[in-house]
Structures are given as structure tokens and as C-alpha cells.
Design a protein around this motif. Structure first.
Motif, PDB file in Angstrom:
ATOM      1  N   LYS A   8       0.821  -1.217   0.000  1.00 53.31           N
ATOM      2  CA  LYS A   8       0.000   0.000   0.000  1.00 53.31           C
ATOM      3  C   LYS A   8       0.850   1.261   0.000  1.00 53.31           C
ATOM      4  O   LYS A   8       0.310   2.372   0.093  1.00 53.31           O
ATOM      5  CB  LYS A   8      -0.937   0.017   1.209  1.00 53.31           C
ATOM      6  CG  LYS A   8      -2.017  -1.041   1.171  1.00 53.31           C
ATOM      7  CD  LYS A   8      -3.176  -0.714   2.091  1.00 53.31           C
ATOM      8  CE  LYS A   8      -2.734  -0.627   3.552  1.00 53.31           C
ATOM      9  NZ  LYS A   8      -3.904  -0.361   4.442  1.00 53.31           N
ATOM     10  N   GLY A   9       2.159   1.105  -0.097  1.00 53.68           N
ATOM     11  CA  GLY A   9       3.043   2.257  -0.032  1.00 53.68           C
ATOM     12  C   GLY A   9       3.376   2.840  -1.392  1.00 53.68           C
ATOM     13  O   GLY A   9       2.803   2.467  -2.429  1.00 53.68           O
ATOM     14  N   THR A  10       4.304   3.765  -1.389  1.00 53.07           N
ATOM     15  CA  THR A  10       4.791   4.385  -2.617  1.00 53.07           C
ATOM     16  C   THR A  10       6.309   4.291  -2.647  1.00 53.07           C
ATOM     17  O   THR A  10       6.958   4.051  -1.624  1.00 53.07           O
ATOM     18  CB  THR A  10       4.375   5.868  -2.704  1.00 53.07           C
ATOM     19  OG1 THR A  10       4.888   6.574  -1.565  1.00 53.07           O
ATOM     20  CG2 THR A  10       2.862   6.006  -2.760  1.00 53.07           C
ATOM     21  N   THR A  11       6.854   4.488  -3.820  1.00 51.64           N
ATOM     22  CA  THR A  11       8.304   4.419  -3.993  1.00 51.64           C
ATOM     23  C   THR A  11       8.708   5.305  -5.158  1.00 51.64           C
ATOM     24  O   THR A  11       7.854   5.782  -5.917  1.00 51.64           O
ATOM     25  CB  THR A  11       8.754   2.961  -4.248  1.00 51.64           C
ATOM     26  OG1 THR A  11      10.175   2.881  -4.135  1.00 51.64           O
ATOM     27  CG2 THR A  11       8.321   2.483  -5.624  1.00 51.64           C
ATOM     28  N   TYR A  12      10.007   5.516  -5.303  1.00 52.44           N
ATOM     29  CA  TYR A  12      10.524   6.280  -6.437  1.00 52.44           C
ATOM     30  C   TYR A  12      11.365   5.373  -7.329  1.00 52.44           C
ATOM     31  O   TYR A  12      12.183   4.592  -6.845  1.00 52.44           O
ATOM     32  CB  TYR A  12      11.380   7.458  -5.957  1.00 52.44           C
ATOM     33  CG  TYR A  12      10.580   8.629  -5.439  1.00 52.44           C
ATOM     34  CD1 TYR A  12      10.156   9.648  -6.298  1.00 52.44           C
ATOM     35  CD2 TYR A  12      10.218   8.702  -4.092  1.00 52.44           C
ATOM     36  CE1 TYR A  12       9.407  10.716  -5.827  1.00 52.44           C
ATOM     37  CE2 TYR A  12       9.473   9.768  -3.608  1.00 52.44           C
ATOM     38  CZ  TYR A  12       9.075  10.769  -4.485  1.00 52.44           C
ATOM     39  OH  TYR A  12       8.329  11.823  -4.015  1.00 52.44           O
ATOM     40  N   LEU A  13      11.139   5.476  -8.625  1.00 54.77           N
ATOM     41  CA  LEU A  13      11.958   4.800  -9.622  1.00 54.77           C
ATOM     42  C   LEU A  13      12.552   5.861 -10.541  1.00 54.77           C
ATOM     43  O   LEU A  13      11.930   6.914 -10.764  1.00 54.77           O
ATOM     44  CB  LEU A  13      11.126   3.817 -10.450  1.00 54.77           C
ATOM     45  CG  LEU A  13      10.496   2.635  -9.696  1.00 54.77           C
ATOM     46  CD1 LEU A  13       9.612   1.822 -10.647  1.00 54.77           C
ATOM     47  CD2 LEU A  13      11.552   1.751  -9.055  1.00 54.77           C
ATOM     48  N   LYS A  52      11.380  11.864 -18.909  1.00 57.55           N
ATOM     49  CA  LYS A  52      12.743  11.994 -19.411  1.00 57.55           C
ATOM     50  C   LYS A  52      13.677  11.066 -18.650  1.00 57.55           C
ATOM     51  O   LYS A  52      13.476  10.774 -17.475  1.00 57.55           O
ATOM     52  CB  LYS A  52      13.222  13.445 -19.252  1.00 57.55           C
ATOM     53  CG  LYS A  52      12.468  14.450 -20.102  1.00 57.55           C
ATOM     54  CD  LYS A  52      12.997  15.850 -19.851  1.00 57.55           C
ATOM     55  CE  LYS A  52      12.244  16.886 -20.667  1.00 57.55           C
ATOM     56  NZ  LYS A  52      12.750  18.255 -20.411  1.00 57.55           N
ATOM     57  N   LYS A  53      14.722  10.622 -19.325  1.00 60.50           N
ATOM     58  CA  LYS A  53      15.725   9.762 -18.701  1.00 60.50           C
ATOM     59  C   LYS A  53      16.338  10.479 -17.506  1.00 60.50           C
ATOM     60  O   LYS A  53      16.701  11.651 -17.568  1.00 60.50           O
ATOM     61  CB  LYS A  53      16.816   9.410 -19.715  1.00 60.50           C
ATOM     62  CG  LYS A  53      17.860   8.458 -19.167  1.00 60.50           C
ATOM     63  CD  LYS A  53      18.858   8.057 -20.242  1.00 60.50           C
ATOM     64  CE  LYS A  53      19.873   7.082 -19.691  1.00 60.50           C
ATOM     65  NZ  LYS A  53      20.836   6.623 -20.723  1.00 60.50           N
ATOM     66  N   GLY A  54      16.444   9.754 -16.377  1.00 64.52           N
ATOM     67  CA  GLY A  54      17.038  10.306 -15.162  1.00 64.52           C
ATOM     68  C   GLY A  54      16.046  10.925 -14.212  1.00 64.52           C
ATOM     69  O   GLY A  54      16.399  11.245 -13.068  1.00 64.52           O
ATOM     70  N   LYS A  55      14.796  11.095 -14.639  1.00 61.49           N
ATOM     71  CA  LYS A  55      13.794  11.713 -13.774  1.00 61.49           C
ATOM     72  C   LYS A  55      13.316  10.726 -12.709  1.00 61.49           C
ATOM     73  O   LYS A  55      12.991   9.580 -13.007  1.00 61.49           O
ATOM     74  CB  LYS A  55      12.594  12.189 -14.587  1.00 61.49           C
ATOM     75  CG  LYS A  55      11.545  12.943 -13.773  1.00 61.49           C
ATOM     76  CD  LYS A  55      10.420  13.424 -14.665  1.00 61.49           C
ATOM     77  CE  LYS A  55       9.377  14.213 -13.883  1.00 61.49           C
ATOM     78  NZ  LYS A  55       9.932  15.462 -13.324  1.00 61.49           N
ATOM     79  N   LYS A  56      13.284  11.155 -11.450  1.00 59.10           N
ATOM     80  CA  LYS A  56      12.755  10.322 -10.371  1.00 59.10           C
ATOM     81  C   LYS A  56      11.237  10.461 -10.358  1.00 59.10           C
ATOM     82  O   LYS A  56      10.703  11.575 -10.298  1.00 59.10           O
ATOM     83  CB  LYS A  56      13.342  10.751  -9.026  1.00 59.10           C
ATOM     84  CG  LYS A  56      14.824  10.468  -8.866  1.00 59.10           C
ATOM     85  CD  LYS A  56      15.329  10.872  -7.479  1.00 59.10           C
ATOM     86  CE  LYS A  56      14.701  10.016  -6.400  1.00 59.10           C
ATOM     87  NZ  LYS A  56      15.295  10.324  -5.057  1.00 59.10           N
ATOM     88  N   VAL A  57      10.545   9.325 -10.421  1.00 60.31           N
ATOM     89  CA  VAL A  57       9.085   9.328 -10.529  1.00 60.31           C
ATOM     90  C   VAL A  57       8.488   8.542  -9.361  1.00 60.31           C
ATOM     91  O   VAL A  57       8.941   7.446  -9.042  1.00 60.31           O
ATOM     92  CB  VAL A  57       8.637   8.714 -11.866  1.00 60.31           C
ATOM     93  CG1 VAL A  57       7.123   8.803 -12.004  1.00 60.31           C
ATOM     94  CG2 VAL A  57       9.316   9.427 -13.031  1.00 60.31           C
ATOM     95  N   LYS A  58       7.460   9.101  -8.761  1.00 59.63           N
ATOM     96  CA  LYS A  58       6.793   8.462  -7.645  1.00 59.63           C
ATOM     97  C   LYS A  58       5.691   7.530  -8.142  1.00 59.63           C
ATOM     98  O   LYS A  58       4.861   7.917  -8.964  1.00 59.63           O
ATOM     99  CB  LYS A  58       6.193   9.524  -6.714  1.00 59.63           C
ATOM    100  CG  LYS A  58       5.619   8.963  -5.416  1.00 59.63           C
ATOM    101  CD  LYS A  58       5.097  10.109  -4.548  1.00 59.63           C
ATOM    102  CE  LYS A  58       4.563   9.594  -3.214  1.00 59.63           C
ATOM    103  NZ  LYS A  58       4.053  10.705  -2.373  1.00 59.63           N
TER     104      LYS A  58
END
Length: 480
Positions: free
Chosen positions: A422-427, A436-442
Motif C-alpha cells: 500500500k506504499g509508494t516508492t521512487y523509480l 525523461k531519462k534520469g527523472k525520479k518518478v513516484k
């Protein structure tokens, strides 16, 4: 399964377990080797692929009931060797097929022709991340989604280009984000940073060069009498042993399934740092690659791992829902062959598959408990896993068994890596997707494919069930 077409089909794993995190320490650990050297004469393998070049249809297409299409390509009705799955591939993987693909097939035995069926024309949101060894291999081809048609021995296909000024069939859905509102991804970005617009320029309507119709025969079921299946078994023994060895902590070598365990027994099998993870769901039964009959000689030798599994992306295969669960292994063998032989990938793209009866299958080789790098969510394959639900769930609701299977699988696999369903993370984006390449996305730790790419996948109806899957998965882990 990319974006929307106007058709009804949207275009759309008990011995001691070592901690998966210790299996690969680099960001991407590669254990690659070239395919086994050919002996000159290859024994007949289980399954086969017929690859037929498409040509102009011209007036002949009109005679079959279609409108004038100009540059339309295809094949008129013809007899072919038996097959059960179809798809279209082309030379340049960077090109997209802007248009419609429709096929009709003749059922083996009855001689009855099906109605025209739409094939998902956009599949580029699947595949290896840009810049990886798999993505830059030079072997990757452009491809549609595969379509399961059942035992067939006749085929007809028409491919029509999108007309200039025609509304963009790939336009981004009006609403992104989770149905329960947990995470609403940021505004859509093209990889080049430009806004996406409706409509398409005239030059965008040209069909890709080198289009071929791929007709896949999955071959006989595992355990079939000596013959074609026996020849394949002998020629792939070494590769099969290597694939099976990746799961030896969970099941004996050569096992057709990894048995389910209770939560207490699952926790008892954990060792080292893995045992310190407070929330891990009970291990579900997982049918191994040997169980569904994967020909290990098809894939590239060796495995590729990432550091962790931080999120699970749920997909639907857009192969249609007209299958029985007894046919699921055949569908998996067909998709596997299509991914490797037709599309040029190193292995089956997804880490796991789930059929509509809730059976869970091992996907890409390397070990079901390990952080195997897949080719399922382009740009976000690193530190994630992909779960493919067999079927099409844009307008059809997924059975409850599907949602339960996704919840059980994620409760166990994400639990091994200390992840809350049920949580979230960043990739970090690898590029080639919505970011865009390199962008941290939640992301939600259980997300839909559409959260990382402008696509309808995993279908509106399956996507709407992901909130339920998260809650149920967390309960399986013992969370409140």
C-alpha cells in the motif's frame, strides 16, 4: 498494450531461502553469454513460427469488403501450417505502426472463418530499457501485441495506415492516476519534453517497412509423447538445468511447480537479513517454466539482475479472453516464442504471468525470488517486476481469482524486499516512456503499466481493481 484504438479490443514463485538482495549487488548484474553454438543441423524444436511478408492489397482488399486504403498492406486468404497466435513485426523498432491491423483466421477441423479481429498495434511501451544490452542488441524489431486465436490453419490480414488529420488513436487517456487517488502521476511528458497533440502529420501515416505476419505454433504440451517434444527436450537440457537451478532454494531441480507455503512456513524458510523483514506474505504456488513447457534453448543464455524489487507493474497481454485455463501454458509458450523469435528480445518479457483462473506462472528466467531484470515497462524495468494477466481487460472485468493472485504474489515477492503493497516508492526513468531519462518518478508500489507510459494497459477494468489488490496484498503480509 498501447493506447486506444476504436476497436473493442483496446490498443491497447522448502529449503532455506537466501536473501534475494544478496544475489546481485550491482545496479544491473549481467550474466550473459552467447547462444549455444550451432551444430549445423538443428533438431526440430517444439513449436514453430511462420513469418510471411506483407504486400500491397490494392483492389483485392476492396473485394473482401474493405474500403479503398491506398497504401494498405496484408495477405488475402490462404492455407498455412497450424498456428495459434498471430502478430505483426517490422524492421525498425523505433518506428511505430500508426493505423489498424485486423486478422481473420480459419479454425482447424471446422473450416469456419472468424470475424475480423483487431490486433493491438502499439507495443513499444514494452521491451528493454533504452541503453541496456538487450535494448541495444540490434536484434529488436518493432512489433504489435500478439493475439491468441486458437488452433488455426488459414489466415487473412489487412493493415491500414492512419489517414492524415485523423484523430490520434494513441491520445493519452483523459484521466491518469490510481482509481483510489493514492498517487496521481505528473503531467504527461514526451521523451523529448514536448507536449503531445491530437491528430497526426501526413508523414506519420506511412506504414513501417518490412512488415511480416508472424504465425506461432506453441507446440505440444509438456509430457507429450516422444517426437517433436522429445527432440526439443534433449537439445535444451543444459539450458533447462540452468533455469531450474535458479529456483533450487525453493523447489527441487526440474520441478514443474514451486509449492505454496503458509505465512509461518514462509517466514521459517528465510535466512539472514531477509528474516528481519517484518511483513512477508505466504508464498503462493508458482508454476515453473518447466511446468508450462518453456523451451530454454530459445532464450539467451545467462540471467540479468538488478539491485532490488521496489514496485510491481500490472499488465494485460491483450491476447483476448477466449481461452481456457488449460490453454494458458500454450499461450505462454506462444508469447515467449513471439517475444524472442519474432520481436528479438532475450527472453519472455514479464517476470510473472497470471491466467484468468488465478494460476501464477514463472516468467523471465533467473529465479522467482530474485530481482530479475525484465522487459515489461519500458524505462522502468530496473528495480521493478512485471506481472502479465493473460487476457484483455478494457471492457471485460477481471475475475476475482486474478485480483487475488496478484495480491498473493505481490504480498510474497514485495515482502522479500521489505516493500509495503500500500506504499509508494521512487523509480528513476531510463527514458523512452512518459518521463525523461534520469527523472525520479513516484509510483504506488503496485502500479498499472499506464502509470509509467501513455497506454491503456492494463485495461480500464483491471486497473480499477488495483486498489483492492493493494489492500488485500497488505493484509496477506499481516499489515493493518
Amino acid at each position: 498494450m498501447r493506447a486506444y484504438l476504436s476497436s473493442s479490443i483496446a490498443v491497447t514463485c522448502a529449503a532455506v531461502l537466501t536473501l534475494p538482495l544478496t544475489l546481485a549487488t550491482p545496479a544491473v548484474s549481467q550474466s550473459l553469454g552467447p547462444p549455444a553454438a550451432s551444430t549445423g543441423v538443428e533438431p526440430e524444436l517444439a513449436g514453430s513460427t511462420q513469418s510471411l511478408p506483407l504486400g500491397p492489397l490494392g483492389g483485392g482488399e476492396r473485394a473482401l469488403g474493405g474500403a479503398a486504403t491506398g497504401a494498405a498492406q496484408g495477405l488475402t486468404r490462404r492455407d498455412v501450417r497450424p498456428f495459434s497466435l498471430v502478430g505483426v513485426v517490422w524492421d525498425d523498432a523505433r518506428r511505430e505502426l500508426h493505423g489498424t491491423v485486423e486478422v481473420r483466421t480459419r479454425a482447424t477441423g471446422t473450416g469456419m472463418w472468424s470475424d475480423w479481429q483487431a490486433v493491438g498495434t502499439h507495443n513499444e511501451e514494452h521491451g528493454a530499457d533504452p541503453g541496456t544490452a538487450e535494448g541495444a542488441s540490434g536484434a529488436v524489431r518493432g512489433s504489435t501485441a500478439p493475439l491468441w486465436v486458437g488452433d488455426s490453419d488459414g489466415v487473412e490480414i489487412r493493415v491500414r495506415p492512419e489517414l492524415p488529420g485523423q484523430p490520434d488513436a494513441e491520445a493519452r487517456p483523459e484521466t491518469y492516476g490510481q482509481p483510489d487517488g493514492d498517487v496521481r502521476p505528473e503531467a504527461y511528458e514526451r521523451p523529448d519534453g514536448e507536449e503531445r497533440t491530437a491528430g497526426r502529420a501526413a508523414e506519420g501515416s506511412e506504414l513501417p517497412a518490412g512488415m511480416r505476419l508472424e504465425l506461432v505454433d506453441p507446440g505440444p504440451e509438456p509430457g507429450a509423447p516422444e517426437g517433436r517434444a522429445g527432440a526439443a527436450t534433449r537439445t535444451s537440457a543444459a539450458a533447462e538445468a540452468a533455469g531450474s537451478a535458479a529456483n533450487t532454494e525453493l523447489a527441487p531441480a526440474g520441478a514443474t511447480e514451486i509449492p505454496a507455503l503458509s505465512r509461518a512456513r514462509t517466514e521459517a524458510t528465510l535466512a539472514g537479513a531477509a528474516a528481519a523483514k517484518p511483513y512477508i506474505g505466504p508464498r503462493p504456488k508458482i508454476i515453473t517454466r518447466k511446468g508450462w513447457g518453456a523451451d530454454e534453448k530459445l532464450r539467451e543464455r545467462g540471467f540479468v539482475y538488478t539491485k532490488s524489487v521496489k514496485a510491481a507493474f500490472v499488465h494485460h497481454t491483450v491476447t483476448g479472453n477466449r481461452y481456457t485455463c488449460k490453454q494458458a501454458p500454450s499461450i505462454l509458450r506462444s508469447i515467449y516464442r513471439y517475444h524472442v523469435k519474432s520481436s528479438g528480445w532475450r527472453d519472455f518479457g514479464y517476470n510473472f504471468a497470471v491466467d484468468k483462473c488465478g494460476n501464477i506462472y514463472e516468467g523471465r528466467a533467473g529465479g522467482v525470488a530474485k530481482a530479475v531484470l525484465g522487459a515489461h515497462t519500458r524505462g522502468f524495468n530496473t528495480n521493478s517486476m512485471g506481472i502479465a494477466v493473460l487476457g484483455t481487460y478494457g471492457s471485460a472485468s477481471p475475475p476475482a481469482a486474478v485480483v487475488t493472485a496478484v495480491a498473493r504474489l505481490t504480498a510474497w515477492k514485495l515482502g522479500l524486499y521489505g516493500v509495503n503493497p500500500k506504499g509508494t516508492t521512487y523509480l528513476v526513468s531510463g527514458g523512452g516512456n512518459r518521463y525523461k531519462k534520469g527523472k525520479k518518478v513516484k509510483f504506488n508500489t503496485i502500479s498499472g503499466h499506464r502509470d509509467g507510459f501513455a497506454t491503456e494497459c492494463p485495461g480500464k477494468r483491471l486497473y480499477s481493481k488495483l486498489g483492492t489488490a493493494r489492500t488485500t496484498s497488505a493484509k496477506y503480509q499481516g499489515r493493518r
